[in-house]
Design an enzyme around this catalytic site. Structure first.
Site, short mmCIF file in Angstrom:
data_model
loop_
_atom_site.label_atom_id
_atom_site.label_comp_id
_atom_site.label_asym_id
_atom_site.label_seq_id
_atom_site.Cartn_x
_atom_site.Cartn_y
_atom_site.Cartn_z
N GLU A 1 -5.52 3.36 -6.47
CA GLU A 1 -5.75 4.50 -5.58
C GLU A 1 -7.19 5.01 -5.71
O GLU A 1 -7.83 5.37 -4.73
CB GLU A 1 -4.81 5.66 -5.93
CG GLU A 1 -3.49 5.27 -6.56
CD GLU A 1 -2.41 4.89 -5.57
OE1 GLU A 1 -2.55 5.21 -4.38
OE2 GLU A 1 -1.44 4.23 -5.98
N ASN B 1 -8.52 -6.79 -16.14
CA ASN B 1 -8.66 -7.92 -15.23
C ASN B 1 -9.89 -7.66 -14.36
O ASN B 1 -9.79 -7.07 -13.29
CB ASN B 1 -7.37 -8.02 -14.39
CG ASN B 1 -7.45 -9.05 -13.27
OD1 ASN B 1 -8.43 -9.79 -13.13
ND2 ASN B 1 -6.42 -9.08 -12.44
N PHE C 1 0.81 -1.23 0.00
CA PHE C 1 0.00 0.00 0.00
C PHE C 1 0.84 1.28 0.00
O PHE C 1 0.40 2.31 0.49
CB PHE C 1 -0.95 0.01 1.21
CG PHE C 1 -1.71 -1.27 1.41
CD1 PHE C 1 -2.74 -1.60 0.53
CD2 PHE C 1 -1.40 -2.13 2.44
CE1 PHE C 1 -3.43 -2.78 0.71
CE2 PHE C 1 -2.10 -3.31 2.61
CZ PHE C 1 -3.11 -3.64 1.74
#
Lengths: 332, 729
Positions: B695, B621, B229
């Site tokens: 994000e 995806n 992260f």
């Protein structure tokens, strides 16, 4: 972690003898708290005595009435035992409100009573803490005390007891059965088991070194129908209580309150019985007016710290809510 | 995206390895003769070490060596004046509480940990400051001030409707499941490290600089990551210390941060205080935005994450002023954490806009549509694509927004107050140069390689999908390798740019493989591929066909046989089309709608429902994208309701450095999350047409929840997290 010896006790008598022989040793059962404390260097026993295989894990009806729960029965098994679910649903709710499923699967009932505070300063060797190191001072009292006590604290310690299960046990007037190094058994009223910090916060409870909890006995209770355990926390699971309430009512045939039980968690170094509020409720007609007044009485003596004034309001409202839910047959 | 749509989409290619334990995380790697390093951390926040006494620790069984600044070898890093990065064990100076100041190396982990507790440190302690409120006046501009647009101060003064408010976000920590760890091994002058890393090349450069060794002698491996992260975007002390300890002891050394230590192993989302002023006319048109933000940095380094950028380009407004300042605190340097800067700034802007909507009595979505930026208001450039309007439409319809009673406290579910809120998110769609090697083998399988990482978003899977599609192969015939600096170099995995950067390299490398095969085949006599351009060839079902001539089909296996090759391998470095990209503003956008239920009496809030509408170009995806946007919601629930790093300012010390005290949401905190992806056909962003997602899914969420809480309770919370105590007081 300091090196330590590890021995397995053969039976309860052997266990108390082994513990008595070494004043720096500790029992280990589920290990869900002692191992954390050892890894952090807070507890440094020279030896661990494994009691997890002793035959103290039975939950059974007592011939004299009530139910006896073995000290080594796992929290999960205790919560889900039919005798508990039927007769003490508030205890089931309390246990299942605590920790996580994985921890409850390991943790024992005796260990639940023996767990230590989660005050952040207690856990941090770099900060003063009288409970961890007597005489160094209390960092929480004038520090981060949002989670600290509003009842029964002293200048030496403002930590709270972390258990949910114990709050229900306090409300149920449980008896803690212990066996001493001399083999002698004694009974401790739940209200006397955990102790307030006063000047010696290093002491959490009234057990002497060498004593082993063998069972926790629950007296017959007429409160099963009208009881509730409410836990308010900062996330829905795996968080200690900001405030919790075990509330139970026994009603007379006339519909008035015969007996009331109110215990609070997250507010003191021990489960906090709201005795004045309980007394007030006796003979009252259950309902909003009586519950609001009882809740008010229960928190009237609270002494909040700089950052935990919210707990007073939260406790008052939670008591009202828990009594209301108890009256609704334990429905939220 | 609803579950039915996802059922037949590819699953994680590394999923099985992860759930069975076959995927090894950093701390699980071993070398023969491995030793264990345990860190000693400072217990003061500011001052100097007077002495470190390791005599007792060194006497304990198993202890090999204790290394501190007293005996650490000198690094080949030139001492620079402040601001400068922190290098562990190089000086007696203490910059933050929890700073690594020594490492104890022992034969076992337990021996090292026990001995570490016996190292005695004496300090010359100085007064520390960790409270941002006491440091606001010393704030300074880290970069350069951006020029005002129009005349914001006058426009705000003249505005018919105004909102002015201050927003406060606490320090937050990434708290990835996997702790930071390094396993280092020297063989002569050659160094191999397993390192938790979001940027393999960055780790190599860090080591090369610190130890003054050629990059060619360094191997950095980071095959699997248990979440990062942003926390592993910078090489941390453990890389330096483990490598140093391994060289000093001539043994392989593993250093793993404990959960408690992890709070200062790396940076964090900085604490920020933001002031927003919005002005609008009575129709709801924004006439002024003034956004001033200050967040903390450390005492020794300037870290700035541009909180205010969101206010320059999210809405069309002629008069805009932004001021971004940082101020020094005696804490570890902050670090990028999911949606850095943007989510903090968006919390302020999107909350303020919500406040404005109530003043104007205009629906908050209408207010946003009324100020919709058709072009980038900051520079006048067109957007390469921007389906935000469609996100508002689809997500609001799915949510049932039209049934909302605009009055706060008007909606109930029994005793619970129900609140509906909405917000907007955006994230720039960057692209960096990246390399990939694609090797198509005669057995019809392909190996695709790039030295990127997969910190959880599904890079393994996404790259496999891109290669499989580009080569016309089934997914199971393609293997993607990453996390190794022997592989073609790729940029660090940050800013939601990996699919854009590495994906483009993979796609283009696959195209070059096909091109080479087509051209080589075309050179053969009577070949149907003679003179055929690669664009005129269909690549499918493990072979190639000249378009419109099915009789020309040849499998890759046969093709390679015919051109007499065991494989065709292409190493390719892709670069963004900077010229074309510079003509546009390129960004992902999203619209979020949330429902909360508030038990006002006892203070608890449940996020019962979130619809997340996302426009991020082409979705490569789908399951991974769904997971990213769900994860953004979960992360945002944490920011809004539960997460906060507690600092005791008397000690300058983090007091909740564990997962019991730092509350990330649990499953029971997360209600129903629906994701909707609005397609964008974007030929500008990159040849894939894919923007970033990691994000974006978080950016609007803290605001959408706070806005929903306002609608439920009539109370505006401008300081996060909104914990039960705040609700009841």
């Amino acid at each position: 972690m300091k090196s330590f010896s590890f021995k397995r006790a053969a039976d309860p008598t052997n266990a108390v003898q082994m513990l008595g022989a070494d004043k720096d040793s500790k029992f280990i059962a589920g290990g869900t708290n002692i191992l954390d404390l050892m890894k952090e260097g807070i507890e440094q026993p020279t030896g661990l005595i494994d009691i997890s295989r002793l035959a103290l894990s039975v939950v059974k009806a007592n011939p004299a009435g009530g139910v006896s729960i073995g000290a080594l029965a796992r929290n999960t098994d205790t919560a889900n035992h039919p005798l508990i679910r039927q007769n003490y649903p508030m205890l089931t709710q309390a246990i299942l409100a605590g920790a996580s499923p994985q921890i409850r699967n390991m943790a024992t009932n005796g260990g639940n009573l023996m767990q230590r505070t989660r005050c952040p300063y207690f856990y941090d060797l770099a900060t003063p803490c009288n409970k961890r190191q007597p005489g160094t001072g209390c960092s929480a009292k004038d520090g981060l005390n949002r989670y600290s006590a509003i009842f029964g604290w002293s200048d030496s310690c403002v930590a709270v007891h972390p258990s949910d299960m114990c709050v229900a046990l306090a409300a149920l007037d449980a008896i803690v059965k212990v066996r001493g190094a001399n083999g002698k058994e004694r009974s401790i009223k739940f209200a006397d088991f955990h102790v307030l910090p006063a000047a010696s916060p290093q002491k959490d409870n009234s057990l002497a070194h060498g004593e082993l909890i063998t069972s926790i006995d629950l007296p017959t209770s007429a409160c099963a129908k009208n009881s509730y355990y409410l836990k308010v926390r900062e996330r829905s699971s795996y968080a200690f209580a900001l405030v919790s309430v075990a509330a139970a009512l026994d009603l007379a045939a006339s519909g008035t309150i015969k007996t009331a039980r109110i215990a609070l968690g997250g507010v003191a170094a021990k489960p906090w019985r709201a005795e004045e509020a309980e007394k007030y409720l006796v003979g009252k007609k259950p309902g909003e007016a009586a519950f609001r007044e009882a809740a008010k009485i229960a928190v009237s003596q609270a002494k909040p710290l700089s950052d935990n004034g919210y707990k007073v309001k939260m406790a008052e409202r939670s008591i009202f809510r828990a009594l209301t839910n108890a009256m609704n047959g334990g429905a939220a | 995206m609803i579950d039915d749509d996802l059922k037949n989409q590819p699953s994680r290619v590394d999923g099985r390895a992860k759930v069975t334990g076959a995927a090894k995380y950093i701390a699980e790697h071993k070398f023969p003769g491995l030793t264990y390093g345990y860190l000693v951390q400072s217990t003061i926040a500011r001052g100097k070490i007077l002495d470190i006494d390791s005599t007792e620790a060194e006497k304990k069984p198993g202890v090999i060596k204790v290394i501190s600044h007293k005996n650490a070898p000198k690094l080949s890093i030139t001492e620079r004046p402040i601001p400068r990065p922190f290098y562990a064990l190089t000086s007696p100076e203490i910059w933050f509480n929890g700073q690594p100041i020594a490492v104890v190396v022992a034969e076992t982990f337990e021996q090292a940990r026990f001995a570490a507790g016996l190292v005695k440190v004496t300090y010359d302690q100085q007064k520390s400051e960790t409270n941002i409120r006491n440091a606001m006046a010393q704030g300074f501009t880290a970069g350069r001030d951006q020029a005002d647009r129009g005349n914001p101060v006058q426009a705000f003064a003249d505005a018919e409707f105004k909102v002015e408010a201050e927003y406060h976000l606490p320090i937050e920590h990434h708290n990835a499941m996997e702790p930071h760890a390094t396993v280092a091994n020297w063989e002569g002058s050659k160094l191999t490290v397993y390192e938790k890393s979001q940027g393999i090349s960055g780790s190599v450069n860090y080591l090369a600089n610190a130890f003054g060794i050629p990059a060619a002698d360094i191997r950095v491996l980071s095959p699997f990551s248990g979440g990062a992260f942003g926390a592993a975007l910078r090489s941390g002390p453990q890389l330096l210390i483990a490598t140093m300890a391994a060289r000093e002891t001539k043994r392989p050394v593993k250093v793993v941060y404990s959960r408690r230590q992890l709070a200062t192993a790396h940076g964090y989302r900085p604490e920020s205080v933001q002031n927003i002023k919005l002005g609008a006319d009575k129709t709801g048109k924004l006439t002024a935005i003034i956004h001033e933000a200050t967040h903390n940095t450390s005492a020794h380094e300037n870290f700035s994450e541009g909180l205010v950028g969101v206010s320059r380009s999210l809405y069309a407004c002629p008069n805009v002023k932004t001021v971004a300042k940082i101020t020094r605190l005696d804490l570890q340097t902050p670090l990028w954490m999911r949606a850095p800067g943007m989510v903090s700034g968006a919390f302020a802007l999107e909350s303020a806009l919500d406040e404005l909507s109530y003043k104007l009595k205009i629906d908050p979505m209408q207010l946003r549509l009324m100020n919709y930026a058709e072009t980038d208001p900051d520079n006048g450039k067109p957007f390469s694509s921007k389906a935000l309007r469609e996100c508002y439409k689809q997500a609001s319809e799915r949510f049932g927004w039209s049934k909302r009673n605009p009055e706060p406290r008007s909606m109930r579910d029994g005793r619970l107050l129900v609140g509906w809120g909405m917000a907007t998110g955006t994230w720039p769609a960057g692209q960096s140069p990246a390399s990939a090697r694609v090797t198509l083998r005669a057995d019809g399988t392909a190996l695709v390689e790039s030295g990127t990482t997969d910190i959880g978003p599904g890079t393994y899977t996404t790259m496999t999908i891109i290669a499989a599609r580009s080569l016309g192969l089934p997914i199971e015939k393609v293997r993607f390798a990453l996390g190794d600096n022997d592989l073609p170099p790729s940029p660090g995995q940050g800013g939601s740019t990996t699919t854009s950067s590495v994906g483009t390299a993979v796609q283009e490398a696959c195209g070059l493989v096909v091109k080479e095969i087509v051209e080589t085949l075309g050179k053969e006599q009577n070949s149907p591929f003679a003179g055929v351009a690669v664009n005129d060839v269909l690549v499918e079902n493990g072979g190639i066909t000249v378009k419109g001539r099915s009789d020309t089909r040849i499998s890759f296996a046969d093709a390679l046989k015919r051109i007499n090759k065991e494989n065709v391998s292409v190493l390719h470095r892709s670069t963004p089309n900077a010229g074309e990209r510079s003509k546009y503003t390129i960004a992902s956008h999203g619209a979020q709608f949330a429902e909360v239920k508030v038990d006002e009496e006892i203070g608890t809030i449940r996020v019962t429902r979130v619809v997340q509408g996302t426009a991020a170009g082409k979705i490569i995806n789908p399951k991974g994208a769904h997971g990213q946007e769900m994860g953004g919601v979960v992360w945002g629930i944490g920011m809004a309701l539960t997460e906060k790093t507690d600092v005791d300012h008397r000690f300058g010390r983090i007091m909740n450095p564990n997962l019991a005290g730092y509350h990330v949401p649990v499953n029971a905190d997360v209600g129903q999350i629906e994701t909707i992806f609005v397609d964008e056909d974007d030929k500008i962003v990159n040849p894939l047409g894919a923007k970033g997602l990691g994000e974006l899914g978080l950016v609007g969420i803290p605001a959408v929840i706070a806005n929903a809480v306002y609608h439920a309770t009539g109370k505006r919370f401008r300081e996060l997290p909104i914990t039960p105590d705040k609700i009841i007081l």
